[in-house]
Design a protein around this motif. Sequence first.
Motif, PDB file in Angstrom:
ATOM      1  N   ALA A   3       0.834  -1.206   0.000  1.00 55.46           N
ATOM      2  CA  ALA A   3       0.000   0.000   0.000  1.00 55.46           C
ATOM      3  C   ALA A   3       0.868   1.255   0.000  1.00 55.46           C
ATOM      4  CB  ALA A   3      -0.929  -0.010   1.214  1.00 55.46           C
ATOM      5  N   VAL A   4       1.992   1.199   0.733  1.00 54.82           N
ATOM      6  CA  VAL A   4       2.913   2.337   0.745  1.00 54.82           C
ATOM      7  C   VAL A   4       3.510   2.544  -0.647  1.00 54.82           C
ATOM      8  CG1 VAL A   4       5.070   3.218   1.697  1.00 54.82           C
ATOM      9  CG2 VAL A   4       3.436   2.044   3.182  1.00 54.82           C
ATOM     10  N   TYR A   5       3.901   1.437  -1.281  1.00 51.82           N
ATOM     11  CA  TYR A   5       4.457   1.542  -2.634  1.00 51.82           C
ATOM     12  C   TYR A   5       3.428   2.132  -3.593  1.00 51.82           C
ATOM     13  CZ  TYR A   5       5.982   0.213  -7.294  1.00 51.82           C
ATOM     14  OH  TYR A   5       6.314   0.246  -8.616  1.00 51.82           O
ATOM     15  N   VAL A   6       2.185   1.662  -3.492  1.00 49.19           N
ATOM     16  CA  VAL A   6       1.135   2.156  -4.384  1.00 49.19           C
ATOM     17  C   VAL A   6       0.930   3.652  -4.189  1.00 49.19           C
ATOM     18  CG1 VAL A   6      -1.346   2.085  -4.843  1.00 49.19           C
ATOM     19  CG2 VAL A   6      -0.056  -0.040  -4.643  1.00 49.19           C
ATOM     20  N   LYS A  11       1.463   8.781  -6.625  1.00 55.84           N
ATOM     21  CA  LYS A  11       1.803  10.204  -6.556  1.00 55.84           C
ATOM     22  C   LYS A  11       2.832  10.572  -7.619  1.00 55.84           C
ATOM     23  CE  LYS A  11       4.237  11.508  -3.041  1.00 55.84           C
ATOM     24  NZ  LYS A  11       4.633  11.861  -1.649  1.00 55.84           N
ATOM     25  N   TYR A  12       3.848   9.724  -7.780  1.00 56.41           N
ATOM     26  CA  TYR A  12       4.889   9.996  -8.771  1.00 56.41           C
ATOM     27  C   TYR A  12       4.327   9.936 -10.188  1.00 56.41           C
ATOM     28  CZ  TYR A  12       9.070   9.325 -11.617  1.00 56.41           C
ATOM     29  OH  TYR A  12      10.032   9.432 -12.587  1.00 56.41           O
ATOM     30  N   ASP A  13       3.563   8.877 -10.473  1.00 55.15           N
ATOM     31  CA  ASP A  13       3.048   8.700 -11.828  1.00 55.15           C
ATOM     32  C   ASP A  13       2.048   9.786 -12.200  1.00 55.15           C
ATOM     33  OD1 ASP A  13       4.608   6.485 -12.141  1.00 55.15           O
ATOM     34  OD2 ASP A  13       3.028   5.042 -11.691  1.00 55.15           O
ATOM     35  N   LYS A  14       1.209  10.182 -11.251  1.00 55.61           N
ATOM     36  CA  LYS A  14       0.252  11.247 -11.550  1.00 55.61           C
ATOM     37  C   LYS A  14       0.971  12.559 -11.818  1.00 55.61           C
ATOM     38  CE  LYS A  14      -3.991   9.588  -9.361  1.00 55.61           C
ATOM     39  NZ  LYS A  14      -5.024   9.838  -8.322  1.00 55.61           N
ATOM     40  N   GLY A  15       2.005  12.840 -11.038  1.00 53.95           N
ATOM     41  CA  GLY A  15       2.782  14.050 -11.298  1.00 53.95           C
ATOM     42  C   GLY A  15       3.450  14.008 -12.660  1.00 53.95           C
ATOM     43  N   SER A 130      -8.105  -2.870  -7.397  1.00 49.74           N
ATOM     44  CA  SER A 130      -8.135  -2.233  -6.081  1.00 49.74           C
ATOM     45  C   SER A 130      -7.179  -2.869  -5.084  1.00 49.74           C
ATOM     46  CB  SER A 130      -9.560  -2.287  -5.511  1.00 49.74           C
ATOM     47  OG  SER A 130     -10.009  -3.640  -5.428  1.00 49.74           O
ATOM     48  N   ALA A 131      -6.845  -4.143  -5.251  1.00 50.38           N
ATOM     49  CA  ALA A 131      -5.945  -4.811  -4.307  1.00 50.38           C
ATOM     50  C   ALA A 131      -4.559  -4.178  -4.377  1.00 50.38           C
ATOM     51  CB  ALA A 131      -5.859  -6.300  -4.620  1.00 50.38           C
ATOM     52  N   PRO A 132      -3.972  -3.788  -3.235  1.00 49.59           N
ATOM     53  CA  PRO A 132      -2.677  -3.092  -3.259  1.00 49.59           C
ATOM     54  C   PRO A 132      -1.578  -3.851  -3.978  1.00 49.59           C
ATOM     55  CG  PRO A 132      -3.670  -2.917  -1.091  1.00 49.59           C
ATOM     56  CD  PRO A 132      -4.527  -3.868  -1.872  1.00 49.59           C
ATOM     57  N   ILE A 133      -1.481  -5.166  -3.746  1.00 43.57           N
ATOM     58  CA  ILE A 133      -0.384  -5.910  -4.357  1.00 43.57           C
ATOM     59  C   ILE A 133      -0.543  -5.973  -5.873  1.00 43.57           C
ATOM     60  CG2 ILE A 133      -1.534  -8.145  -4.035  1.00 43.57           C
ATOM     61  CD1 ILE A 133       1.262  -9.333  -3.585  1.00 43.57           C
TER      62      ILE A 133
END
Length: 363
Positions: A3-6, A11-15, A130-133
Amino acid sequence: MWAVYVAEAEKYDKGLVESWKGDMEGMLIFAGLFSPGLVAFLIESYKKLSPDSGDTTVLLLAQISNQLAAAANGTAFTILPQAPFTPPTSSLVCNILWFVSLGLSLTSALVATLVEQWAREFMHKADMRSAPIIRARVFSYLYYGLKRFEMHMLVEITPLLLHASLLFFFAGLVAFLIPVNTVITVITAILLSVVAALYLILTILPLNYIDCPYQTPLSGPLWRFARWLHPGSPPDPGHSIATGQTEIMAEAVFRKAVSDDEERSSRDRKALIWTMKSLSDDNELEPFIDAIPDVLFGQNARRSIVYTDHIQALIDDPQVRLLDRIRTLYKSCDTGLLTSEASSRRRISSSSNMGGGKSGNSQ
């Protein structure tokens, strides 16, 4: 963990995607304004590639007049063969350059539209699960696909098409003015040469000074090409850890910004001093003061020599006067404007840092 990675990847990809979309939208607007103006010039210039009907009419009338005059005088009249039409060289050059310019402008608009579509598709695919992994693996898979197929390079090069279009337009403008007036042509050529020289300087500057804010679409490809030719050349080149490819300029900027050297220490000191000067309200100042012990000692309770010097610089700077600001913050606890909990928290934070500041001074 995933979840932290996601969260970080999203955030990075959207930017990244938003920056791409912003660049492409700007290109589309510019191309939309530039292309109609270029077409207006082409409408005027391409007429010179074919015989002027007015000149043909004048020639025929002259022949008729000469023929009538010869008949009246009783002399023979011979019609001279008309020389084949050859467009002026300046007109040929001008139209070639302007048609190429129009093609590049429209191509850049097409590529910009495609990049916007690809960016939307990238984010859509990443958000489908939706699943974090699963989302983490999709983010990773798609991002390294971007790296593998050099989409960063495509986005960097796309504005180059529009810039090349402008270059061809300006060159065609000089060719267009050659038969009109020599003085105007020379002045225009000089001005455009100055612009071209500035463009070249802006392209080369980031190759030698990685912190230079000025660059052109050519800077990125030239950067990677130079690092590929000379992998040991400054400023501190390297390879992308994740893919093994030659790093892009943005990665080099990030790595240089956090590299442990004297320049970084000086920048940190200036940043802290600027921050203190910017904090005019006690509510803004309190989080900064509260963070000083963590910065000085960290989790292992060992004093950081680097940050000790930075805090000492804040104490010694006559425009900052950190200890005076802390004392003022401490006195604000007795104004009665704070709740008991907020006043107690501020009092503890201020008193502990006043002690730390004195300790730092004694050392």
